[in-house]
Design a protein around this motif. Structure first.
Motif: not given
Length: 245
Positions: A142-148, A161-165
């Motif tokens: 996902x283009x909006x994926x956030x990795x922590x 890995x989280x995608x709000x979209x």
């Protein structure tokens, strides 16, 4: 210690990376349990691709008549005790033969029904696994994926890995110490003072890849150790807490 046994399903579906595939391949040579599990999963998938499966058992009437035609028949006499006894024997033999065929056919029907149910269950499991693997891949891409990512003090790492979209995420746990008997790891999505359970790891597991639903609006992802069966809210301090956004 990383629990490599949990990679069996992903290995069969080719949902592992090169490092995991090589590691599990080495493990598979020495682990009889994983060998059996992999073989059964591959057999189930092969059965799903067989268009000739699901053949019903033969008709009971034809089987009974065929058995009767093969049974020696004694004609009863015209009268008297001997004739009646012979007739009774003949009827008993035919009845016994028919009953044997009916019982055998019934057993075959039950076996067939059980096999059909197992195939349906396997088809459902494989379809669900493929769907989950596809959703995990979509989250990671996902283009909006956030990795922590964060380390667990007692050993191991947790990555989210989280995608709000997509309103979905993926949690990857590796190398966590296996909980003692009666305890499991529970995952949480936390917003303010409210923690929502995001799933349990199976007993005896310290590694897993878990698809997360409903990450949008959540602030923190946490992992706690809870009693087997899980808790309605965290009862211990999170081993790790990672921002979701």
């Amino acid at each position: 210690m990383t629990d490599i046994h949990g990679l069996a399903g992903a290995y069969v579906l080719d949902a592992v990376d090169d490092v995991e595939r090589a590691a599990f391949g080495r493990h598979l040579r020495d682990c009889e349990t994983c060998g059996v599990e992999v073989a059964e999963l591959r057999e189930a998938i092969a059965r799903l691709a067989d268009p000739t499966w699901s053949v019903p058992p033969p008709a009971l009437r034809d089987a009974v008549l065929a058995e009767i035609s093969r049974t020696p028949q004694e004609r009863p006499g015209r009268g008297g005790r001997d004739g009646s006894a012979a007739g009774d024997r003949w009827r008993r033999r035919v009845a016994a033969a028919a009953a044997a065929v009916v019982l055998a056919a019934a057993a075959g029907t039950v076996t067939w029904a059980i096999q059909e149910q197992r195939v349906r269950d396997a088809r459902t499991d494989v379809t669900a696994a493929r769907d989950e693997v596809a959703r995990i891949g979509a989250v990671l891409a996902a283009p909006d994926a956030v990795v922590r990512t964060g380390a667990v003090p007692a050993g191991g790492r947790v990555t989210v890995v989280a995608s709000a979209g997509r309103d979905e995420g993926v949690a990857l746990l590796s190398g966590l110490a296996v909980p003692v008997a009666g305890r499991v790891y529970q995952l949480w999505l936390i917003e303010g003072g409210t923690a929502t359970s995001a799933g349990l790891l199976p007993a005896g597991r310290g590694a897993a890849t878990v698809l997360l639903d409903g990450v949008r609006g959540k602030v923190t992802f946490g992992v706690t150790e809870e009693p087997a069966g899980g808790s309605s809210a965290p009862t211990t301090t999170p081993l790790v807490a990672l921002p979701v956004t």
